[in-house]
Design an enzyme around this catalytic site. Structure first.
Site, PDB file in Angstrom:
ATOM      1  N   SER A   1       0.829  -1.200   0.000  1.00 23.89           N
ATOM      2  CA  SER A   1       0.000   0.000   0.000  1.00 23.89           C
ATOM      3  C   SER A   1       0.865   1.251   0.000  1.00 23.89           C
ATOM      4  CB  SER A   1      -0.912   0.010   1.226  1.00 23.89           C
ATOM      5  OG  SER A   1      -1.458   1.306   1.372  1.00 23.89           O
TER       6      SER A   1
ATOM      7  N   HIS B   1      -0.942  -1.083  -4.405  1.00 22.84           N
ATOM      8  CA  HIS B   1      -2.247  -0.788  -3.821  1.00 22.84           C
ATOM      9  C   HIS B   1      -2.381   0.718  -3.580  1.00 22.84           C
ATOM     10  CE1 HIS B   1      -5.858  -2.043  -1.600  1.00 22.84           C
ATOM     11  NE2 HIS B   1      -5.558  -1.084  -0.724  1.00 22.84           N
TER      12      HIS B   1
ATOM     13  N   ASP C   1      -4.688   3.649  -2.169  1.00 19.97           N
ATOM     14  CA  ASP C   1      -5.809   3.942  -1.274  1.00 19.97           C
ATOM     15  C   ASP C   1      -6.324   5.349  -1.494  1.00 19.97           C
ATOM     16  OD1 ASP C   1      -6.094   1.563   0.418  1.00 19.97           O
ATOM     17  OD2 ASP C   1      -4.033   1.996   1.005  1.00 19.97           O
TER      18      ASP C   1
ATOM     19  N   MET D   1      -8.999   8.095  -0.592  1.00 23.03           N
ATOM     20  CA  MET D   1      -9.936   8.418   0.504  1.00 23.03           C
ATOM     21  C   MET D   1     -10.463   9.833   0.335  1.00 23.03           C
ATOM     22  SD  MET D   1      -7.714   7.017   3.682  1.00 23.03           S
ATOM     23  CE  MET D   1      -7.009   5.355   3.690  1.00 23.03           C
TER      24      MET D   1
ATOM     25  N   HIS E   1      -8.050   1.159  -4.676  1.00 24.98           N
ATOM     26  CA  HIS E   1      -9.045   0.901  -3.628  1.00 24.98           C
ATOM     27  C   HIS E   1      -9.780   2.211  -3.350  1.00 24.98           C
ATOM     28  CE1 HIS E   1      -9.651  -0.331   0.911  1.00 24.98           C
ATOM     29  NE2 HIS E   1     -10.789  -0.261   0.245  1.00 24.98           N
TER      30      HIS E   1
ATOM     31  N   MET F   1     -12.102   4.373  -1.497  1.00 21.94           N
ATOM     32  CA  MET F   1     -12.861   4.581  -0.256  1.00 21.94           C
ATOM     33  C   MET F   1     -13.538   5.937  -0.376  1.00 21.94           C
ATOM     34  SD  MET F   1      -9.982   3.020   2.253  1.00 21.94           S
ATOM     35  CE  MET F   1      -8.758   3.224   0.991  1.00 21.94           C
TER      36      MET F   1
ATOM     37  N   MET G   1     -11.838  -6.146   4.045  1.00 21.11           N
ATOM     38  CA  MET G   1     -11.127  -5.227   4.934  1.00 21.11           C
ATOM     39  C   MET G   1     -10.948  -5.888   6.298  1.00 21.11           C
ATOM     40  SD  MET G   1     -10.251  -2.656   3.250  1.00 21.11           S
ATOM     41  CE  MET G   1      -9.474  -1.830   4.654  1.00 21.11           C
TER      42      MET G   1
ATOM     43  N   GLY H   1      -9.552   3.729   6.493  1.00 24.50           N
ATOM     44  CA  GLY H   1      -9.295   5.135   6.784  1.00 24.50           C
ATOM     45  C   GLY H   1      -7.834   5.411   7.124  1.00 24.50           C
TER      46      GLY H   1
ATOM     47  N   ASP I   1      -6.926  -6.696   3.394  1.00 22.87           N
ATOM     48  CA  ASP I   1      -6.264  -5.399   3.569  1.00 22.87           C
ATOM     49  C   ASP I   1      -6.452  -4.870   4.986  1.00 22.87           C
ATOM     50  OD1 ASP I   1      -5.341  -2.784   3.282  1.00 22.87           O
ATOM     51  OD2 ASP I   1      -6.924  -2.149   1.900  1.00 22.87           O
TER      52      ASP I   1
ATOM     53  N   GLY J   1      -3.674  -4.173   8.661  1.00 20.34           N
ATOM     54  CA  GLY J   1      -3.064  -4.781   9.842  1.00 20.34           C
ATOM     55  C   GLY J   1      -2.317  -6.080   9.583  1.00 20.34           C
TER      56      GLY J   1
HETATM   57  C1  DX5 Z   1      -6.783   1.290   5.156  1.00 24.26           C
HETATM   58  C2  DX5 Z   1      -6.202   1.067   3.781  1.00 24.26           C
HETATM   59  C3  DX5 Z   1      -5.102   0.087   3.774  1.00 24.26           C
HETATM   60  C4  DX5 Z   1      -3.890   0.509   4.583  1.00 24.26           C
HETATM   61  C5  DX5 Z   1      -3.146  -0.711   4.981  1.00 24.26           C
HETATM   62  O1  DX5 Z   1      -7.887   2.102   5.063  1.00 24.26           O
HETATM   63  O2  DX5 Z   1      -7.207   0.606   2.909  1.00 24.26           O
HETATM   64  O3  DX5 Z   1      -4.725  -0.282   2.461  1.00 24.26           O
HETATM   65  O4  DX5 Z   1      -3.047   1.366   3.877  1.00 24.26           O
HETATM   66  O5  DX5 Z   1      -2.128  -0.329   5.840  1.00 24.26           O
HETATM   67  P1  DX5 Z   1      -1.578  -1.299   6.975  1.00 24.26           P
HETATM   68  O6  DX5 Z   1      -1.001  -2.502   6.275  1.00 24.26           O
HETATM   69  O7  DX5 Z   1      -0.567  -0.462   7.664  1.00 24.26           O
HETATM   70  O8  DX5 Z   1      -2.754  -1.677   7.846  1.00 24.26           O
HETATM   71 ZN    ZN Z   2      -6.581  -0.333   0.979  1.00 18.29          ZN
END
Ligand code: DX5
Ligand code: ZN
Length: 214
Positions: free
Chosen positions: A6, A31, A33, A35, A64, A66, A135, A140, A171, A173
């Site tokens: 990511s 990846h 993200d 937002m 992705h 969001m 998820m 976020g 995706d 943690g």
């Molecule tokens: C969270 C994102 C993830 C995030 C993952 O909203 O969609 O893609 O960047 O980051 P880690 O791997 O640190 O949880």
């Molecule tokens: Zn993501």
């Protein structure tokens, strides 16, 4: 297995350098993200950034979204070079139409579900997707704790998949040890942000993921 680092955890003042390291290390997807500060309580980056980094890499852009009303932006994300466009189940209503549009534009269509959304809600659209993103944190932010219940959701989706060949991506943690458990449960693609970018060597950490087998 496939690894999709990511970009959210990368150094935003040195994106092309970080992308080059990931590509050389053998990462499968990148990846991205996106937002909007409405669907999720954070704002990241959008179309202009994706358009710029498209010039520096041939990696598969795993986008992705969001964002609210993703259906209004599908064509724009296709135009700037996204290869996979994933929308959130919770962000809109006419998924049949939107997923078909993504495919009509020649892109891979993905649907994502939040931790509180059951896998069973996807039953009528599984034939329309190339990827399902589960998820494993509330979207976020990077760096959150993995939600254990996600393993069960991957197993359930893997059973529902039958002979279809969409990919199951997870995706949030994730570290190498959790990644192994997710692959055993039926996942195909792992997203990792902070675990890769905070590692002593980004390249070596990507390779550790690639050594995990399904
Ligand atoms: C969270 C994102 C993830 C995030 C993952 O909203 O969609 O893609 O960047 O980051 P880690 O791997 O640190 O949880
Ligand atoms: Zn993501």
């Amino acid at each position: 297995m496939k690894i999709s680092p990511s970009l959210l955890s990368a150094d935003f003042s040195n994106l092309s350098r970080d992308i080059e390291v990931l590509e050389k290390a053998g990462a499968d997807y990148l990846h991205l993200d996106v937002m909007d500060g409405a669907f999720v309580p954070n704002i990241s980056f959008g179309l202009p950034v994706i358009k710029s980094i498209r010039k520096v890499t041939n990696m598969v852009f795993d986008t992705h979204l969001m964002i609210e009303r993703p259906e209004n932006y599908i064509e724009s994300f296709a135009e700037v070079g996204s290869d996979i466009i994933t929308i959130h189940y919770e962000s809109s209503i006419h998924h049949d139409r939107t997923l078909n549009e993504i495919r009509r534009l020649g892109k891979k269509a993905g649907i994502s579900i939040n931790p509180s959304t059951p896998v069973s809600l996807l039953s009528e659209i599984l034939d329309l997707v190339d990827l399902v993103l589960i998820m494993s944190v509330n979207p976020g932010f990077g760096g959150q704790k993995f939600i254990e219940n996600s393993i069960k959701k991957v197993e359930e989706l893997d059973k529902l998949r039958g002979s279809r060949n969409f990919e199951i991506e997870v995706d949030g943690g994730i570290n190498v040890e959790i990644g192994k458990r997710l692959l055993d449960a039926g996942a195909d693609v792992l997203v990792a942000g902070s675990d890769i970018f905070k590692a002593p060597s980004i390249e070596e950490r990507v390779k550790e993921y690639k050594r995990l087998s399904k």
